[in-house]
Design an enzyme around this catalytic site. Structure first.
Site, PDB file in Angstrom:
ATOM      1  N   CYS A 130     -10.203  -3.374 -21.776  1.00  0.00           N
ATOM      2  CA  CYS A 130     -11.352  -4.226 -21.595  1.00  0.00           C
ATOM      3  C   CYS A 130     -11.057  -5.532 -21.360  1.00  0.00           C
ATOM      4  CB  CYS A 130     -12.356  -3.659 -22.616  1.00  0.00           C
ATOM      5  SG  CYS A 130     -13.945  -4.628 -22.237  1.00  0.00           S
ATOM      6  N   ASP A 139      -8.597   1.856  -8.013  1.00  0.00           N
ATOM      7  CA  ASP A 139      -8.906   1.533  -6.504  1.00  0.00           C
ATOM      8  C   ASP A 139      -8.916   2.861  -5.854  1.00  0.00           C
ATOM      9  OD1 ASP A 139      -9.192  -1.275  -7.244  1.00  0.00           O
ATOM     10  OD2 ASP A 139      -7.240  -1.910  -6.196  1.00  0.00           O
ATOM     11  N   ALA A 193     -18.471   2.008 -19.293  1.00  0.00           N
ATOM     12  CA  ALA A 193     -19.408   1.414 -20.261  1.00  0.00           C
ATOM     13  C   ALA A 193     -20.922   1.160 -19.506  1.00  0.00           C
ATOM     14  CB  ALA A 193     -19.187   0.171 -20.730  1.00  0.00           C
ATOM     15  N   GLN A 252     -13.703   7.844 -26.039  1.00  0.00           N
ATOM     16  CA  GLN A 252     -12.603   6.140 -26.144  1.00  0.00           C
ATOM     17  C   GLN A 252     -13.442   5.396 -27.383  1.00  0.00           C
ATOM     18  OE1 GLN A 252     -12.948   3.300 -23.443  1.00  0.00           O
ATOM     19  NE2 GLN A 252     -10.789   3.498 -23.086  1.00  0.00           N
ATOM     20  N   PRO A 310     -13.511   6.235 -18.441  1.00  0.00           N
ATOM     21  CA  PRO A 310     -14.679   5.571 -19.198  1.00  0.00           C
ATOM     22  C   PRO A 310     -15.270   4.417 -18.542  1.00  0.00           C
ATOM     23  CG  PRO A 310     -12.453   5.271 -20.169  1.00  0.00           C
ATOM     24  CD  PRO A 310     -12.276   5.876 -18.787  1.00  0.00           C
TER      25      PRO A 310
HETATM   26  C1  LIG Z   1     -18.879  -0.783 -15.071  1.00  0.00           C
HETATM   27  C2  LIG Z   1     -17.754  -0.581 -15.643  1.00  0.00           C
HETATM   28  C3  LIG Z   1     -17.608  -0.060 -16.824  1.00  0.00           C
HETATM   29  C4  LIG Z   1     -16.313  -0.112 -17.409  1.00  0.00           C
HETATM   30  N1  LIG Z   1     -16.024   0.515 -18.712  1.00  0.00           N
HETATM   31  C5  LIG Z   1     -14.789   0.791 -19.245  1.00  0.00           C
HETATM   32  C6  LIG Z   1     -14.775   1.323 -20.720  1.00  0.00           C
HETATM   33  O1  LIG Z   1     -15.766   1.383 -21.542  1.00  0.00           O
HETATM   34  N2  LIG Z   1     -13.471   1.633 -20.918  1.00  0.00           N
HETATM   35  C7  LIG Z   1     -12.491   1.470 -20.295  1.00  0.00           C
HETATM   36  O2  LIG Z   1     -11.433   1.942 -20.805  1.00  0.00           O
HETATM   37  N3  LIG Z   1     -12.394   0.938 -18.968  1.00  0.00           N
HETATM   38  C8  LIG Z   1     -13.721   0.608 -18.358  1.00  0.00           C
HETATM   39  N4  LIG Z   1     -13.965   0.176 -17.339  1.00  0.00           N
HETATM   40  C9  LIG Z   1     -12.734   0.107 -16.474  1.00  0.00           C
HETATM   41  C10 LIG Z   1     -12.509   1.601 -15.583  1.00  0.00           C
HETATM   42  O3  LIG Z   1     -12.157   2.803 -16.509  1.00  0.00           O
HETATM   43  C11 LIG Z   1     -11.297   1.507 -14.572  1.00  0.00           C
HETATM   44  O4  LIG Z   1     -10.149   1.404 -15.505  1.00  0.00           O
HETATM   45  C12 LIG Z   1     -11.208   0.573 -13.575  1.00  0.00           C
HETATM   46  O5  LIG Z   1     -12.756   0.436 -12.923  1.00  0.00           O
HETATM   47  C13 LIG Z   1     -10.251   0.625 -12.486  1.00  0.00           C
HETATM   48  O6  LIG Z   1     -10.497   2.160 -11.929  1.00  0.00           O
HETATM   49  P1  LIG Z   1     -11.600   2.056 -10.400  1.00  0.00           P
HETATM   50  O7  LIG Z   1     -10.786   1.102  -9.437  1.00  0.00           O
HETATM   51  O8  LIG Z   1     -11.197   3.604 -10.090  1.00  0.00           O
HETATM   52  O9  LIG Z   1     -12.866   1.872 -10.836  1.00  0.00           O
HETATM   53  C14 LIG Z   1     -14.879  -0.180 -16.896  1.00  0.00           C
HETATM   54  C15 LIG Z   1     -15.091  -0.331 -15.263  1.00  0.00           C
HETATM   55  C16 LIG Z   1     -16.360  -0.704 -14.886  1.00  0.00           C
HETATM   56  C17 LIG Z   1     -16.664  -0.973 -13.361  1.00  0.00           C
END
Ligand SMILES: Cc1cc2nc3c(=O)[nH]c(=O)nc-3n(C[C@H](O)[C@H](O)[C@H](O)COP(=O)(O)O)c2cc1C
Length: 345
Positions: free
Chosen positions: A108, A211, A24, A78, A22
């Site tokens: 969040c 990551d 946002a 979510q 997810p």
């Molecule tokens: C721009 C942005 C928006 C995000 N929005 C949400 C969200 O709506 N709900 C959520 O649980 N996590 C949200 N996250 C966190 C991501 O789902 C994820 O847990 C986090 O980026 C780490 O994973 P990654 O390294 O693969 O990006 C958001 C992250 C980013 C960068």
């Protein structure tokens, strides 16, 4: 270590065990439907949504967050908040509308959310958080999952204590982002702590997150943590072929050739068209600006392109600007243009 090829959450099975996070402001219908056809996505999520707006169902923004279509499956919704009754009502409404999985946001970090006790704010009061999840899980018959961070701060990591309690409370799976709230996005995801969460539950799947930007990183997440699935966020925003590449690797297939410039431009155009359908011409053109820096980096366009595209307000000009990216020279040419020609003989 053998890696899983599917993920079971309650009665549902997802193949491959790769989840689109997810995000946002990003993981809307247009993006999901651009990434899914490239392969490797077992389950995708809406961005977090407030049950209050869901119940009132009035705003345009809320309508675009929940927008979906037949091909946009499987899809988890979510929800976030800290008021049990509202979350429960929201979950019941989603179930009535045919949603097959609901995730509760406990990660969040944003002040406007976490500061009010929702999102990662729930990690400061694990008892309340578990009660809230139990209540939501009891109120619907579809699987309810929880996505959380390791804790509010490093000095007090709670995820490994909360996970078995959430399992007992009826939560069907846990996604763990290996950072604390105070960390934001600094440092690296802590795979050892994710492993501690995996070890803390009896039977439910734990999904590792944080990551993952390559097939090697995906393997490392599985190997170090023993998790049952992966969730990918920023890696897929920058490289929508990443889930496919990871899935190929997990199956032991040779890597697919990297996408050509034309494939990238087709993808970027398709994403833009999806956004136009969702937000209208003007809204899409403005919202597309946030994708431009990441796409242009991949397409090796220079700063001039970036500046020009970020100013565009007209849908046809934006289309034309994306299409024009087909003509930029390949990297090798750009890198080697100042080198003298090889000597003959
Ligand atoms: C721009 C942005 C928006 C995000 N929005 C949400 C969200 O709506 N709900 C959520 O649980 N996590 C949200 N996250 C966190 C991501 O789902 C994820 O847990 C986090 O980026 C780490 O994973 P990654 O390294 O693969 O990006 C958001 C992250 C980013 C960068």
């Amino acid at each position: 270590m053998s890696v899983p090829t599917q993920l079971r959450i309650g009665p549902l099975t997802f193949t491959p065990p790769i989840l689109l996070a997810p995000l946002a402001g990003y993981s809307d219908l247009a993006w999901r439907m651009s990434v899914r056809p490239l392969g490797g996505v077992g389950l995708a999520f809406t961005e977090m949504l407030s049950p209050a707006s869901l119940i009132q169902g009035k705003t345009k923004r809320h309508k675009t967050i929940i927008a979906t279509c037949e091909a946009d499956r499987p899809l988890g919704y979510q929800i976030y908040g800290n008021q049990t009754e509202r979350l429960r009502d929201g979950a019941m409404l989603l179930e009535q509308r045919g949603v097959s999985l609901i995730d509760i946001n406990m990660g969040c970090p944003q002040r406007k959310i976490a500061g009010h006790g929702a999102g990662a704010g729930l990690l400061r009061d694990p008892d309340e958080a578990v009660k809230l999840a139990a209540s939501v899980a009891r109120s619907v018959s579809i699987p309810v999952t929880v996505k959380l961070r390791l804790g509010w701060e490093r000095q007090r990591l709670v995820a490994h204590e909360m996970a078995p309690r959430l399992e007992e409370a009826g939560v069907a799976a846990i996604t763990i982002h290996g950072r604390t709230r105070c960390q934001g996005y600094m440092g690296e995801a802590d795979l050892d702590e994710i492993a501690r969460v995996v070890a803390s539950v009896k039977a439910i799947p734990v999904i590792g997150n944080g990551d993952i930007v390559s097939p090697a990183g995906a393997r490392r997440m599985f190997d170090v943590t023993g998790c049952s699935g992966l969730m990918i966020g920023r890696g897929a925003m920058k490289n929508p072929w990443l889930p496919r590449d990871i899935w190929n690797d997990l199956q032991g297939l040779p890597p697919a050739p990297p996408p050509t410039r034309d494939a990238w431009v087709d993808y970027a155009l398709g994403h833009f068209e999806g956004m136009i359908a969702l937000y209208g011409a003007k809204g899409a053109t403005l919202l597309y600006r946030k994708w431009i820096p990441q796409y242009l980096r991949r397409l090796l366009a220079g700063r001039r392109h970036l500046v020009e595209m970020m100013r565009l307000e007209d849908v046809d000009l934006m289309r034309a600007a994306i299409t024009a990216l087909r003509e930029i020279r390949p990297l090798e040419e750009v890198l080697h243009e100042d080198e003298p020609p090889p000597e003959e003989g």
